[in-house]
Scaffold this active site. Structure first.
Site, mmCIF file in Angstrom:
data_model
loop_
_atom_site.group_PDB
_atom_site.id
_atom_site.type_symbol
_atom_site.label_atom_id
_atom_site.label_comp_id
_atom_site.label_asym_id
_atom_site.label_seq_id
_atom_site.Cartn_x
_atom_site.Cartn_y
_atom_site.Cartn_z
ATOM 1 N N GLY C 27 0.954 -1.208 0.044
ATOM 2 C CA GLY C 27 -0.068 -0.015 0.107
ATOM 3 C C GLY C 27 1.170 1.071 -0.051
ATOM 4 O O GLY C 27 2.032 1.165 0.298
ATOM 5 N N ASN C 28 0.487 2.322 -0.318
ATOM 6 C CA ASN C 28 1.129 3.647 -0.297
ATOM 7 C C ASN C 28 0.250 4.743 -0.293
ATOM 8 O O ASN C 28 -0.978 4.993 -0.969
ATOM 9 C CB ASN C 28 2.060 3.556 -1.622
ATOM 10 C CG ASN C 28 1.428 3.194 -2.763
ATOM 11 O OD1 ASN C 28 0.543 3.888 -3.301
ATOM 12 N ND2 ASN C 28 1.911 2.104 -3.299
ATOM 13 N N SER C 44 9.459 2.532 -2.098
ATOM 14 C CA SER C 44 9.094 1.445 -2.528
ATOM 15 C C SER C 44 9.468 0.279 -1.611
ATOM 16 O O SER C 44 10.702 0.183 -1.223
ATOM 17 C CB SER C 44 9.571 1.358 -3.805
ATOM 18 O OG SER C 44 9.116 -0.118 -4.367
ATOM 19 N N GLY C 45 8.779 -0.580 -1.063
ATOM 20 C CA GLY C 45 9.126 -1.739 -0.902
ATOM 21 C C GLY C 45 9.826 -1.941 0.639
ATOM 22 O O GLY C 45 10.687 -2.815 1.088
ATOM 23 N N SER C 74 7.793 4.873 -4.216
ATOM 24 C CA SER C 74 6.814 3.777 -4.541
ATOM 25 C C SER C 74 6.644 3.670 -5.972
ATOM 26 O O SER C 74 6.786 4.570 -6.939
ATOM 27 C CB SER C 74 5.386 4.326 -3.971
ATOM 28 O OG SER C 74 4.531 3.386 -4.660
ATOM 29 N N SER C 75 6.742 1.979 -6.476
ATOM 30 C CA SER C 75 6.540 2.098 -7.726
ATOM 31 C C SER C 75 5.334 2.471 -8.350
ATOM 32 O O SER C 75 5.179 2.517 -9.637
ATOM 33 C CB SER C 75 6.648 0.298 -8.079
ATOM 34 O OG SER C 75 5.459 -0.212 -7.321
ATOM 35 N N ASP C 76 4.215 2.651 -7.543
ATOM 36 C CA ASP C 76 3.066 3.286 -8.244
ATOM 37 C C ASP C 76 3.198 4.902 -8.210
ATOM 38 O O ASP C 76 2.126 5.377 -8.474
ATOM 39 C CB ASP C 76 1.893 3.080 -7.272
ATOM 40 C CG ASP C 76 1.803 1.397 -7.501
ATOM 41 O OD1 ASP C 76 1.842 0.943 -8.351
ATOM 42 O OD2 ASP C 76 1.575 0.848 -6.098
ATOM 43 N N HIS C 95 -3.275 3.935 -2.327
ATOM 44 C CA HIS C 95 -3.402 2.822 -3.053
ATOM 45 C C HIS C 95 -3.404 1.579 -2.076
ATOM 46 O O HIS C 95 -2.293 1.698 -1.257
ATOM 47 C CB HIS C 95 -2.601 2.555 -4.229
ATOM 48 C CG HIS C 95 -2.431 1.141 -4.763
ATOM 49 N ND1 HIS C 95 -3.603 0.673 -5.262
ATOM 50 C CD2 HIS C 95 -1.297 0.611 -5.277
ATOM 51 C CE1 HIS C 95 -3.299 -0.418 -5.867
ATOM 52 N NE2 HIS C 95 -2.025 -0.727 -5.799
ATOM 53 N N HIS C 97 -4.165 -3.028 -1.333
ATOM 54 C CA HIS C 97 -4.878 -4.348 -1.728
ATOM 55 C C HIS C 97 -5.750 -4.856 -1.005
ATOM 56 O O HIS C 97 -5.882 -6.141 -0.698
ATOM 57 C CB HIS C 97 -3.642 -5.242 -2.351
ATOM 58 C CG HIS C 97 -2.692 -4.919 -3.380
ATOM 59 N ND1 HIS C 97 -2.888 -5.542 -4.512
ATOM 60 C CD2 HIS C 97 -1.910 -3.766 -3.631
ATOM 61 C CE1 HIS C 97 -1.827 -5.153 -5.446
ATOM 62 N NE2 HIS C 97 -1.320 -4.115 -5.083
ATOM 63 N N ASP C 120 -22.597 7.917 2.896
ATOM 64 C CA ASP C 120 -22.100 8.743 3.668
ATOM 65 C C ASP C 120 -20.911 9.360 3.356
ATOM 66 O O ASP C 120 -20.313 10.272 3.452
ATOM 67 C CB ASP C 120 -21.841 8.130 5.021
ATOM 68 C CG ASP C 120 -23.236 8.208 5.880
ATOM 69 O OD1 ASP C 120 -23.990 9.031 5.535
ATOM 70 O OD2 ASP C 120 -23.307 7.643 6.950
ATOM 71 N N HIS C 171 -6.840 -5.322 -10.658
ATOM 72 C CA HIS C 171 -5.736 -4.891 -9.716
ATOM 73 C C HIS C 171 -6.321 -4.432 -8.335
ATOM 74 O O HIS C 171 -6.161 -5.379 -7.563
ATOM 75 C CB HIS C 171 -5.193 -3.450 -10.362
ATOM 76 C CG HIS C 171 -3.975 -2.992 -9.682
ATOM 77 N ND1 HIS C 171 -3.044 -2.143 -10.501
ATOM 78 C CD2 HIS C 171 -3.415 -2.943 -8.550
ATOM 79 C CE1 HIS C 171 -1.940 -1.826 -9.705
ATOM 80 N NE2 HIS C 171 -2.235 -2.453 -8.485
ATOM 81 N N TYR C 228 -24.170 16.915 9.927
ATOM 82 C CA TYR C 228 -23.469 15.894 10.448
ATOM 83 C C TYR C 228 -22.321 16.310 11.370
ATOM 84 O O TYR C 228 -21.604 17.296 10.842
ATOM 85 C CB TYR C 228 -23.058 14.646 9.545
ATOM 86 C CG TYR C 228 -22.394 13.560 10.437
ATOM 87 C CD1 TYR C 228 -23.136 12.565 11.081
ATOM 88 C CD2 TYR C 228 -21.237 13.442 10.613
ATOM 89 C CE1 TYR C 228 -22.558 11.508 11.653
ATOM 90 C CE2 TYR C 228 -20.412 12.661 11.323
ATOM 91 C CZ TYR C 228 -21.143 11.494 11.625
ATOM 92 O OH TYR C 228 -20.688 10.471 12.555
#
Lengths: 233, 233, 233, 233
Positions: C27-28, C44-45, C74-76, C95, C97, C120, C171, C228
């Site tokens: 995730g990132n 990344s990683g 990050s690779s993304d 991002h 998973h 909401d 993905h 709210y």
């Protein structure tokens, strides 16, 4: 002797909670003395967080009367008593409302033996009893719950230590063993087996396992040719 | 060297527990020495809570005999040995009964490559072996479990480091890697991939992924053109 | 300013882990400076357990070049950059998973707006992009992932702050917001909405919600007539 | 008196979080004074982690006006008020977005009474209201949410303490009880009952339970012939 059994039954009840197979007071474990005269069981409706070993209730096996303890015993006491009376090899009995097992109970379906995880602990399907009849519920609900369990085990000619659990229709699972701790372990594995069987059936409604795989895994862990684990244990 | 491998295998076994892919003693990790003469593996049926690095068992790769250690090795030892003997790139092997993967094993279905999470670790479907035949079970169950894994990998012409896991029909997953720790990571991801595939198939029984997406994600993390992570790591 | 943004992005990455929407390094989260010249993103990683605020990587929005930081971003990264360039209201992008959302991505299905929990936070269905084409994957995978997200949002004429998340076919989910923390919250709610929608569809494949209920719940929390929460917050 | 009710309502809100039936600020619990003049309720949109007993808001039952407290009361305040006004036996009301219950709400289906876990707390199916009509949503959404709950309970001639929960279509569950703590317990059990019913229906779409089993379990725990638990409790 009773003090150590109370401690054993108390610890087994706490283990139910640690293994996440109960919430609130929805479960109970009992054990029995060596001479099978007394059963020790969790008190009814007492929060696990507050319970102590000395709160366990001692009940006479034959009469069902409280022999020692300040609390009412579990409301399922009569069911436990029936099981101990019919099956002299049982030394621990557990009842839970663990969610996957209850789903099978509500669906009225046995937990089929579909893989080796199941086979390591249960030598065949975990059966589902018939529903109690109206008169059985009204006359003596908890005792007759025990009776339908006995009826189901006997009709299927099962050894309750070889298939150490059952589900009662519309209700939930009972598990047993040669000690309170072992009965709890069987209750935890019964829930896992139910979880795996539930998903398997969604992936493949016709899933099954060959008898020879069941035999192999069960007898790898049980009986005189078992070779799993350590000799000294 | 053996001391550090024992520590590595011990830590990898604990990680299985931390990652929630095993309960009780239902899993085992092994590693192998640089010269591939000795395999180090978890002892059979010892509680994770009580285990120490020195309890790991050293087994001769060629003979399967215990070379060092006071306990019996894991009952799945023969399966691990077959894998190391056939695949010289493997340096860690893991077996678990993680629940989603077991559900696929019980259903007798491969875990299809349906998305990039899967593709980041497994270059294609995670196959499901055939069931063992009766004579294979009776003759040498654990060794033949290794043999059907090898047969399946070879028939599909897979590189076991590119698809570092498999499920054995009616049983459960094995995963591998170039170290015990990496094998555990692959076992954890295999379980996640199974969880995602299970739900995907309930939402869309015809789900699939294009080969070029699989290629892209796998080779983003593996091989000489990989660019995920840090150079120095 | 960059130091405080690094801290903000770092904390938002940790929150992903606390909320159980990532395992390992899957995730990132990124954020952007007030002047929209620099994006700060997770390296990344790198394991979450070892990461510090100073490990966050600063990238120039226009060029995509690393402006500060010792690690690869990050690779993304390219996907995040495309989103910030196209949508000037976004100040945080995430991002993950997360497993239910990935299941929808793998099934190639939008997460339908079926109830008020969804409404909401998301004013309508959470769409699923088309799959990338082979040449898009080969040419510039991460950039084109951003491009199909933009294409999908624009074709559906969505305001990315009103429907602050999307799933990329095969993905997984991306979520966004007016800050890194808000983007993380949206990623967590997207996963909950996916979980609820998954089960709803198994119970009733034709489930739906009236537009006026969606309107009511969304505008109870958003826009000038929102009521709210607390005025001062 | 108000101070102790604030503490009670505060603790009941925290218990929602501990029992994992809410994330973020997605839930609220209220209580009512002995004389039924004042309702105490959680403030709107305040994080559970930061909340104190003194942050609870006091609202006049008849007028709905804030009588004491520095925050806006929960946005669902009007729904709670309607329930207290119509049902004089209620002393605690809870609203959550717990995920299995919401799935039934989104599917527009009642949670059928299929087993004894359900029957121990709910004397029959947990109904699902009709959807609100457009004009009801626009006119006074929260009040009319209360009104459709009342309408559903009255049409089915239910005692809200005997079936202490309901699900509002496309929205989620409300639960109640004779105290804030008991209302929370009912909300937790409602979620468990939904989880079990969900899986049961996937295993057997025609599952059902006999009325006499429902009667037995409910009256084992409720009413003058109850025998579960301890007399003194």
């Amino acid at each position: 002797m009773l003090e150590s059994l109370k401690e054993e039954v108390f610890q087994a009840n706490l283990e139910l909670k640690r293994q996440n197979v109960v919430i609130y007071t929805w479960g109970n474990v009992s054990g029995i003395t060596e001479d099978r005269k007394y059963m020790v069981i969790k008190p009814s409706g007492i929060a696990y967080e507050k319970m102590k070993a000395e709160d366990m209730v001692v009940v006479e096996l034959e009469t069902g009367k409280v022999a020692d303890g300040k609390w009412n015993p579990s409301s399922d006491t009569e069911t436990h008593l029936v099981l101990y009376r019919h099956f002299p090899t049982l030394r621990g009995v557990v009842h839970t409302h663990s969610t996957y097992a209850v789903s099978f109970a509500q669906a009225g379906k046995a937990i089929k033996a579909l893989g080796t995880t199941h086979a390591d602990y249960f030598y065949g399907d975990i059966p589902c009893t018939r529903a109690l009849r109206e008169e059985e519920v009204k006359e003596a609900y908890e005792r007759n719950t025990g009776n339908v369990i006995v009826e189901c085990i006997e009709e299927l000619k099962l050894d309750p230590l070889a298939v150490p659990g059952i589900i009662v229709k519309n209700h939930g699972p009972f598990a047993y063993g040669n000690s309170p701790a072992k009965a709890v372990e069987n209750a935890v594995v019964l829930e896992k087996a139910a979880e795996m069987a539930f998903r398997t059936l969604l992936l493949n409604p016709n899933a099954s396992m060959e008898q020879y795989i069941l035999d192999k895994h069960y007898f790898r862990k049980h009986g005189k040719n078992a070779y799993y684990g350590q000799k000294s244990q």
